[in-house]
Design an enzyme around this catalytic site. Structure first.
Site, PDB file in Angstrom:
ATOM      1  N   GLU A  73    -117.076-134.035  69.315  1.00 38.32           N
ATOM      2  CA  GLU A  73    -115.785-134.734  69.369  1.00 38.32           C
ATOM      3  C   GLU A  73    -116.020-136.252  69.414  1.00 38.32           C
ATOM      4  OE1 GLU A  73    -112.690-133.469  68.996  1.00 38.32           O
ATOM      5  OE2 GLU A  73    -112.013-135.556  69.051  1.00 38.32           O
ATOM      6  N   GLU A  80    -114.191-141.362  62.585  1.00 38.86           N
ATOM      7  CA  GLU A  80    -112.801-141.770  62.290  1.00 38.86           C
ATOM      8  C   GLU A  80    -112.660-143.290  62.394  1.00 38.86           C
ATOM      9  OE1 GLU A  80    -110.330-137.866  63.895  1.00 38.86           O
ATOM     10  OE2 GLU A  80    -110.143-139.768  64.948  1.00 38.86           O
TER      11      GLU A  80
HETATM   12  N1  LIG Z   1    -107.804-143.591  54.895  1.00 38.48           N
HETATM   13  C1  LIG Z   1    -107.534-142.286  54.665  1.00 38.48           C
HETATM   14  N2  LIG Z   1    -107.565-141.807  53.401  1.00 38.48           N
HETATM   15  C2  LIG Z   1    -107.284-140.509  53.137  1.00 38.48           C
HETATM   16  N3  LIG Z   1    -106.964-139.601  54.076  1.00 38.48           N
HETATM   17  C3  LIG Z   1    -106.937-140.003  55.363  1.00 38.48           C
HETATM   18  C4  LIG Z   1    -107.202-141.354  55.729  1.00 38.48           C
HETATM   19  N4  LIG Z   1    -107.104-141.461  57.076  1.00 38.48           N
HETATM   20  C5  LIG Z   1    -106.795-140.239  57.508  1.00 38.48           C
HETATM   21  N5  LIG Z   1    -106.688-139.349  56.503  1.00 38.48           N
HETATM   22  C6  LIG Z   1    -106.360-137.916  56.596  1.00 38.48           C
HETATM   23  O1  LIG Z   1    -105.547-137.705  57.733  1.00 38.48           O
HETATM   24  C7  LIG Z   1    -106.221-136.841  58.654  1.00 38.48           C
HETATM   25  C8  LIG Z   1    -105.965-137.330  60.068  1.00 38.48           C
HETATM   26  O2  LIG Z   1    -106.631-138.551  60.244  1.00 38.48           O
HETATM   27  P1  LIG Z   1    -106.577-139.380  61.595  1.00 38.48           P
HETATM   28  O3  LIG Z   1    -107.389-140.599  61.435  1.00 38.48           O
HETATM   29  O4  LIG Z   1    -105.154-139.565  61.998  1.00 38.48           O
HETATM   30  O5  LIG Z   1    -107.326-138.448  62.596  1.00 38.48           O
HETATM   31  P2  LIG Z   1    -106.729-137.296  63.498  1.00 38.48           P
HETATM   32  O6  LIG Z   1    -107.006-135.986  62.805  1.00 38.48           O
HETATM   33  O7  LIG Z   1    -105.318-137.628  63.855  1.00 38.48           O
HETATM   34  O8  LIG Z   1    -107.684-137.343  64.704  1.00 38.48           O
HETATM   35  P3  LIG Z   1    -107.352-137.745  66.188  1.00 38.48           P
HETATM   36  O9  LIG Z   1    -106.096-137.010  66.574  1.00 38.48           O
HETATM   37  O10 LIG Z   1    -108.578-137.294  66.902  1.00 38.48           O
HETATM   38  O11 LIG Z   1    -107.179-139.234  66.145  1.00 38.48           O
HETATM   39  C9  LIG Z   1    -107.708-136.873  58.253  1.00 38.48           C
HETATM   40  O12 LIG Z   1    -108.390-135.692  58.618  1.00 38.48           O
HETATM   41  C10 LIG Z   1    -107.600-137.056  56.748  1.00 38.48           C
HETATM   42  O13 LIG Z   1    -107.373-135.811  56.116  1.00 38.48           O
END
Ligand SMILES: Nc1ncnc2c1ncn2[C@@H]1O[C@H](COP(=O)(O)OP(=O)(O)OP(=O)(O)O)[C@@H](O)[C@H]1O
Length: 133
Positions: A73, A80
Site C-alpha cells: 500500500e 501514485e
Molecule cells: N493521470 C492519469 N491518467 C490516466 N488515468 C489516471 C490518471 N490518474 C488516475 N487515473 C486513473 O484513476 C484511477 C484512480 O487514481 P487515483 O490517483 O485517484 O488513485 P486512487 O485509486 O483514488 O487511490 P487512493 O484512493 O489510494 O488515492 C487510477 O487507478 C487510474 O486508473
C-alpha cells in the site's frame, strides 16, 4: 543528496533514514484512507490472534501477510504520487502505472484474506461449538 547530507557520518545518515521512513509512514497514514483501513484490519487481526492464542507459525504467517499488504500500500501510494508529479493530465501510461500498482495491493490483500480465513475460521467454529454446547 544536499551538502548537509554529505557532511554527516554513516551512523547519522542511518538514523536519518529511520526518521524519513517514519515520516513517510505517518504521511501515508494521515492522508490515505486505504492505509488507515489496512492498519485497522491488521490491529483487529493481532487482537484476534491474541484472543485465539494462535501458534508461533501462525503469528509468523500473519506478520508476513500484514507486512506485505501494508508495504505494498505504501509503494502504491508512492507510485501514485510519482505519476501525479509527472502529469496531471489523462495519459494511458499513467493509468497503466496506477492500475498495476493498485493490483499489487489487491493481490496481497486477497491472499491475506484467504490466510486469515484458514487460520481463524476453524478456531472461531470451535469456539462457537463450545458456546452452544
Ligand atoms: N493521470 C492519469 N491518467 C490516466 N488515468 C489516471 C490518471 N490518474 C488516475 N487515473 C486513473 O484513476 C484511477 C484512480 O487514481 P487515483 O490517483 O485517484 O488513485 P486512487 O485509486 O483514488 O487511490 P487512493 O484512493 O489510494 O488515492 C487510477 O487507478 C487510474 O486508473
Amino acid at each position: 543528496m544536499d551538502s548537509k547530507d554529505c557532511s554527516r557520518t554513516g551512523i547519522q545518515r542511518f538514523i536519518s533514514s529511520f526518521k524519513y521512513a517514519g515520516n513517510g509512514f505517518w504521511l501515508a497514514l494521515r492522508t490515505e484512507r486505504n492505509m488507515q483501513i489496512h492498519l485497522l484490519i491488521s490491529l483487529i487481526v493481532v487482537l484476534a490472534g491474541i484472543l485465539f492464542s494462535i501458534s508461533k507459525i501462525e503469528w509468523l504467517v500473519l506478520c508476513l501477510t500484514m507486512s506485505a499488504v501494508l508495504s505494498l500500500e505504501l509503494v502504491n501510494t508512492a507510485i501514485e504520487k510519482t505519476v501525479d508529479l509527472v502529469t496531471d493530465e489523462y495519459h494511458p501510461i499513467a493509468k497503466q502505472a496506477k492500475d498495476i500498482a493498485a493490483s499489487a495491493v489487491f493481490i496481497a490483500a486477497f491472499f491475506s484474506i484467504i490466510i486469515g480465513c484458514v487460520i481463524f475460521i476453524p478456531k472461531a467454529a470451535h469456539l462457537f461449538q463450545m458456546v452452544i454446547n
